[in-house]
Write an enzyme that holds these catalytic residues in place. Structure first.
Site, PDB file in Angstrom:
ATOM      1  N   VAL A  22     -13.178  -0.094 -21.909  1.00 22.02           N
ATOM      2  CA  VAL A  22     -14.725   0.106 -22.063  1.00 22.02           C
ATOM      3  C   VAL A  22     -15.468  -0.864 -21.633  1.00 22.02           C
ATOM      4  CG1 VAL A  22     -14.040   1.685 -23.944  1.00 22.02           C
ATOM      5  CG2 VAL A  22     -14.994  -0.670 -24.521  1.00 22.02           C
ATOM      6  N   LYS A  46      -9.915 -14.518 -26.416  1.00 25.44           N
ATOM      7  CA  LYS A  46      -9.296 -13.302 -26.252  1.00 25.44           C
ATOM      8  C   LYS A  46      -8.005 -13.409 -27.065  1.00 25.44           C
ATOM      9  CE  LYS A  46      -7.937  -9.374 -23.460  1.00 25.44           C
ATOM     10  NZ  LYS A  46      -8.861  -8.174 -23.597  1.00 25.44           N
TER      11      LYS A  46
END
Length: 166
Positions: A22, A46
């Site tokens: 997204v 991350k």
């Protein structure tokens, strides 16, 4: 306009999304670049990644390699599938305490830490815990990233509503 500096060591902004693909990495990268260009000592992580590490490598480069790739992405799994499934296939577990320890070790080295995670608050990451549980333990602001397509308003509102329970 200059962004406000975080008080103390290592404020956290959590970047999640309504799903995979997204734009979480793009937004995290843009925020990281903006904050650093504005004089804020910002770093990004991350924590979970499956398949290739291109996203983590991008974040590593954007922060001038201040963190090693294994600090940016401490939980990497070879197969590009759901994180918990990939961990099980490699006979590994992802313990929430270990994740928090990895985040806290980086948090103390910056003014602002951006944490980009897998898409979806209710996605199980380890045995008995989800992305939402990680957010709850960190007690930090959350940015929700969603697609620009039909149906996004519903997905986004469901995610924002679910955030209230963490």
């Amino acid at each position: 306009m200059r962004p406000p500096k975080a008080q103390g060591s290592g404020g956290i902004i959590f970047v999640t999304g309504t799903g995979t693909g997204v734009g979480k990495t793009v937004l995290t990268a843009m925020l990281l670049h903006y904050l650093r260009k504005s004089g804020v000592r910002a770093l990004a992580m991350k924590p979970f990644c499956t398949g290739n590490r291109e996203d983590a490598e991008l974040l590593t480069e954007l922060q001038d390699r201040e963190l090693r790739i294994d600090e940016v992405n401490p939980f990497h799994f070879r197969k590009p599938i759901a994180t918990m499934v990939a961990a099980r296939m490699e006979r590994r577990t992802i313990d929430l305490k270990q994740v928090l320890a990895a985040i806290r070790s980086v948090q103390g080295r910056c003014e602002q830490l951006l944490i980009e995670v897998i898409g979806g608050l209710l996605v199980p990451v380890g045995n008995g815990w989800t992305v939402g549980d990680l957010i709850s333990d960190l007690a930090c602001p959350v940015i929700v990233v969603s697609r620009n397509e039909l149906g996004t308003i519903n997905h986004t509102m469901l995610t924002v509503t679910a955030l209230q329970y963490f």
